[in-house]
Design a protein around this motif. Structure first.
Motif, PDB file in Angstrom:
ATOM      1  N   ALA A 150       0.829  -1.207   0.000  1.00  0.00           N
ATOM      2  CA  ALA A 150       0.000   0.000   0.000  1.00  0.00           C
ATOM      3  C   ALA A 150       0.862   1.255   0.000  1.00  0.00           C
ATOM      4  O   ALA A 150       0.622   2.198  -0.781  1.00  0.00           O
ATOM      5  N   PHE A 151       1.882   1.284   0.859  1.00  0.00           N
ATOM      6  CA  PHE A 151       2.738   2.465   0.924  1.00  0.00           C
ATOM      7  C   PHE A 151       3.676   2.547  -0.280  1.00  0.00           C
ATOM      8  O   PHE A 151       4.003   3.641  -0.749  1.00  0.00           O
ATOM      9  N   ALA A 152       4.114   1.391  -0.783  1.00  0.00           N
ATOM     10  CA  ALA A 152       4.956   1.403  -1.982  1.00  0.00           C
ATOM     11  C   ALA A 152       4.191   1.983  -3.170  1.00  0.00           C
ATOM     12  O   ALA A 152       4.768   2.664  -4.024  1.00  0.00           O
ATOM     13  N   MET A 153       2.883   1.720  -3.211  1.00  0.00           N
ATOM     14  CA  MET A 153       2.046   2.303  -4.258  1.00  0.00           C
ATOM     15  C   MET A 153       2.088   3.835  -4.202  1.00  0.00           C
ATOM     16  O   MET A 153       2.082   4.512  -5.234  1.00  0.00           O
ATOM     17  N   LEU A 154       2.142   4.389  -2.995  1.00  0.00           N
ATOM     18  CA  LEU A 154       2.186   5.846  -2.848  1.00  0.00           C
ATOM     19  C   LEU A 154       3.479   6.429  -3.404  1.00  0.00           C
ATOM     20  O   LEU A 154       3.518   7.590  -3.819  1.00  0.00           O
ATOM     21  N   ALA A 155       4.553   5.626  -3.409  1.00  0.00           N
ATOM     22  CA  ALA A 155       5.843   6.111  -3.908  1.00  0.00           C
ATOM     23  C   ALA A 155       5.795   6.455  -5.389  1.00  0.00           C
ATOM     24  O   ALA A 155       6.615   7.248  -5.878  1.00  0.00           O
ATOM     25  N   VAL A 156       4.829   5.886  -6.110  1.00  0.00           N
ATOM     26  CA  VAL A 156       4.703   6.172  -7.548  1.00  0.00           C
ATOM     27  C   VAL A 156       4.509   7.666  -7.778  1.00  0.00           C
ATOM     28  O   VAL A 156       5.070   8.249  -8.717  1.00  0.00           O
ATOM     29  N   GLY A 157       3.731   8.308  -6.907  1.00  0.00           N
ATOM     30  CA  GLY A 157       3.449   9.732  -7.074  1.00  0.00           C
ATOM     31  C   GLY A 157       4.686  10.601  -7.040  1.00  0.00           C
ATOM     32  O   GLY A 157       4.972  11.335  -8.010  1.00  0.00           O
ATOM     33  N   PRO A 158       5.468  10.579  -5.953  1.00  0.00           N
ATOM     34  CA  PRO A 158       6.664  11.424  -5.924  1.00  0.00           C
ATOM     35  C   PRO A 158       7.718  11.040  -6.956  1.00  0.00           C
ATOM     36  O   PRO A 158       8.487  11.909  -7.386  1.00  0.00           O
ATOM     37  N   VAL A 159       7.759   9.774  -7.379  1.00  0.00           N
ATOM     38  CA  VAL A 159       8.702   9.392  -8.441  1.00  0.00           C
ATOM     39  C   VAL A 159       8.335  10.110  -9.738  1.00  0.00           C
ATOM     40  O   VAL A 159       9.188  10.717 -10.403  1.00  0.00           O
ATOM     41  N   LEU A 160       7.055  10.052 -10.099  1.00  0.00           N
ATOM     42  CA  LEU A 160       6.607  10.753 -11.314  1.00  0.00           C
ATOM     43  C   LEU A 160       6.727  12.263 -11.143  1.00  0.00           C
ATOM     44  O   LEU A 160       7.058  12.986 -12.097  1.00  0.00           O
ATOM     45  N   GLY A 161       6.445  12.747  -9.919  1.00  0.00           N
ATOM     46  CA  GLY A 161       6.585  14.177  -9.662  1.00  0.00           C
ATOM     47  C   GLY A 161       8.022  14.647  -9.805  1.00  0.00           C
ATOM     48  O   GLY A 161       8.280  15.747 -10.304  1.00  0.00           O
ATOM     49  N   THR A 162       8.963  13.815  -9.387  1.00  0.00           N
ATOM     50  CA  THR A 162      10.384  14.149  -9.529  1.00  0.00           C
ATOM     51  C   THR A 162      10.767  14.272 -10.995  1.00  0.00           C
ATOM     52  O   THR A 162      11.472  15.210 -11.392  1.00  0.00           O
ATOM     53  N   ILE A 163      10.279  13.342 -11.794  1.00  0.00           N
ATOM     54  CA  ILE A 163      10.572  13.393 -13.240  1.00  0.00           C
ATOM     55  C   ILE A 163      10.039  14.694 -13.837  1.00  0.00           C
ATOM     56  O   ILE A 163      10.725  15.362 -14.630  1.00  0.00           O
ATOM     57  N   ALA A 164       8.826  15.079 -13.434  1.00  0.00           N
ATOM     58  CA  ALA A 164       8.216  16.311 -13.952  1.00  0.00           C
ATOM     59  C   ALA A 164       9.043  17.533 -13.564  1.00  0.00           C
ATOM     60  O   ALA A 164       9.286  18.430 -14.391  1.00  0.00           O
ATOM     61  N   MET A 165       9.529  17.571 -12.318  1.00  0.00           N
ATOM     62  CA  MET A 165      10.282  18.745 -11.864  1.00  0.00           C
ATOM     63  C   MET A 165      11.691  18.775 -12.460  1.00  0.00           C
ATOM     64  O   MET A 165      12.251  19.860 -12.689  1.00  0.00           O
ATOM     65  N   VAL A 166      12.274  17.616 -12.749  1.00  0.00           N
ATOM     66  CA  VAL A 166      13.563  17.587 -13.433  1.00  0.00           C
ATOM     67  C   VAL A 166      13.409  18.155 -14.843  1.00  0.00           C
ATOM     68  O   VAL A 166      14.248  18.945 -15.310  1.00  0.00           O
ATOM     69  N   ARG A 167      12.326  17.781 -15.505  1.00  0.00           N
ATOM     70  CA  ARG A 167      12.069  18.316 -16.847  1.00  0.00           C
ATOM     71  C   ARG A 167      11.830  19.822 -16.799  1.00  0.00           C
ATOM     72  O   ARG A 167      12.296  20.566 -17.679  1.00  0.00           O
ATOM     73  N   LEU A 168      11.091  20.276 -15.791  1.00  0.00           N
ATOM     74  CA  LEU A 168      10.868  21.718 -15.636  1.00  0.00           C
ATOM     75  C   LEU A 168      12.193  22.438 -15.420  1.00  0.00           C
ATOM     76  O   LEU A 168      12.434  23.511 -15.990  1.00  0.00           O
ATOM     77  N   ARG A 169      13.034  21.873 -14.613  1.00  0.00           N
ATOM     78  CA  ARG A 169      14.332  22.488 -14.312  1.00  0.00           C
ATOM     79  C   ARG A 169      15.174  22.686 -15.577  1.00  0.00           C
ATOM     80  O   ARG A 169      15.960  23.639 -15.676  1.00  0.00           O
ATOM     81  N   MET A 170      15.002  21.794 -16.557  1.00  0.00           N
ATOM     82  CA  MET A 170      15.798  21.851 -17.789  1.00  0.00           C
ATOM     83  C   MET A 170      15.234  22.846 -18.800  1.00  0.00           C
ATOM     84  O   MET A 170      15.885  23.124 -19.819  1.00  0.00           O
TER      85      MET A 170
END
Length: 401
Positions: free
Chosen positions: A369-389
């Motif tokens: 259940a908690f590992a499922m929640l990790a999907v959100g910040p992982v995808l969010g990190t990818i989005a913010m890395v792209r924004l940073r570039m």
């Protein structure tokens, strides 16, 4: 801050903290409610998600009708707190396992839209070049207010009803106190929501990625806040500890409440080293905690608590920065619509994850259940890395990406 400003901002923050305890007042006593009434996973989820849905409805309605501009902010805030406190205390006179209690939680959520954003508006009247810090302060109040009911559950442990009563009484007191707070000037007009702007906003690629980051953050945040207490209750019970309810409530208060300091630190450093830097770092840490926390129920208690405390800090440290990104990336006349859109979609996403947690937990245990929640910040990190570039990232935090 000068004395008048310090007192006013402190009063608004304390009132926010007292009233926002209503948000998680019923969630904090879920272990007792499930034990006494046999409440199932769906009903348990609705105790939290109904408030989120109400907040979305209230926020969108307020933005469309311009209520924040039509009603004097202190009166708007006080009326919202009074109604929310009344809806909360009425839980004591209706069947806890019925639909009416969920409707009362929905009303509480609608009223939160007249408390949290309006508190921001009142604090903003005292802003003198320190908006980032003040926003972090109010997000910290939201975090601590969300944690307070878990402390109430220990301070008044005789019956879950006293927790509900305490949360409502503190909100009533806050509603009266806020009327005596002085504002630092005339509140500025709140940006209005304009549905015609949605398409233009979504076509703004940097702004869209800032929203993606927020969506990933929201997938994790409220589901973690809503279920960490029940997870800890089970972990402490499995250890055959005395008073597992007391220990789980105290631990949950510490884990959620310490996020207030994470919020302040996130705001402080985001202004100095960059918004994408802080959001990326926070989401990497929180996703790592989400991946391992559920598997530590049988681990040494110190290790379990330390990991959960780190999770509590990191899961909220980036929250205010996503809104700051929207404010800095959107055209000035689109800010209100962009913020409303970001928040509405984000809270709707949180509704999904809150309801999925108990379903996944029943099938795979808390680790899944908690590992499922990790999907959100992982995808969010990818989005913010792209924004940073992106070249537009230079608009963030005065050029600090």
């Amino acid at each position: 801050m000068r004395t008048g400003k310090t007192f006013a901002v402190s009063m608004i923050t304390v009132c926010q903290l007292m009233a926002l305890a209503l948000w998680f007042s019923a969630t904090a006593v879920l272990p007792q409610l499930r034990s006494e009434f046999g409440i199932g996973a769906l009903q348990s989820s609705l105790f939290t998600s109904a408030v989120l849905l109400g907040f979305v409805l209230g926020t969108v309605t307020s933005a469309i009708l311009g209520l924040a501009d039509r009603i004097e902010p202190r009166r708007f805030w006080a009326a919202s707190a009074m109604i929310a406190a009344t809806a909360n205390i009425l839980i004591l006179v209706v069947p806890v396992d019925g639909i009416v209690v969920i409707l009362l939680r929905l009303i509480t959520g609608v009223c939160m839209a007249g408390i949290y954003p309006i508190g921001m508006k009142m604090v903003a009247t005292w802003s003198r070049g320190d908006t980032g810090f003040l926003v972090g302060l109010l997000v910290g109040a939201l975090t601590m207010g969300s944690a307070m009911p878990h402390l109430f559950a220990v301070a008044v442990p005789l019956d879950w009803r006293y927790v509900i009563m305490t949360a409502s009484v503190t909100a009533y007191i806050a509603a009266i106190a806020i009327l005596f707070v002085h504002l630092g000037g005339t509140p500025g007009r709140s940006p209005r929501f304009d549905p015609k702007m949605v398409g233009k906003i979504w076509a703004n690629k940097p702004l869209r990625h800032a929203c993606y980051g927020y969506f990933g953050h929201m997938w994790e945040l409220y589901a973690m806040w809503g279920w960490i207490g029940l997870f800890l209750y089970g972990a402490f019970s499995d250890r055959v500890m005395d008073n597992p309810g007391v220990w789980s409530a105290l631990s949950t208060f510490a884990i959620v409440g310490i996020g207030a300091f994470g919020s302040l630190a996130g705001g402080y450093y985001a202004d100095r080293i960059g918004r994408t830097t802080v959001t990326i770092a926070a989401m990497i840490v929180s996703s790592a905690c989400a991946l391992v926390a559920g598997g530590l129920s049988d681990a040494p208690i110190i290790l379990l608590i330390v990991v959960c405390i780190v999770w509590g800090i990191s899961v909220i440290a980036d929250s205010a920065q996503f809104s700051s990104c929207v404010i800095e990336l959107a055209d000035p006349h689109q800010v209100g619509t962009a913020l409303t859109l970001q928040n509405a979609i984000g809270f709707l996403i949180a509704l999904v994850s809150i309801h999925l947690v108990p379903v996944v937990a029943d099938q795979t245990g808390w680790w899944g259940a908690f590992a499922m929640l990790a999907v959100g910040p992982v995808l969010g990190t990818i989005a913010m890395v792209r924004l940073r570039m992106m070249p537009e990232a230079i608009q963030l935090a005065g050029g600090k990406k």
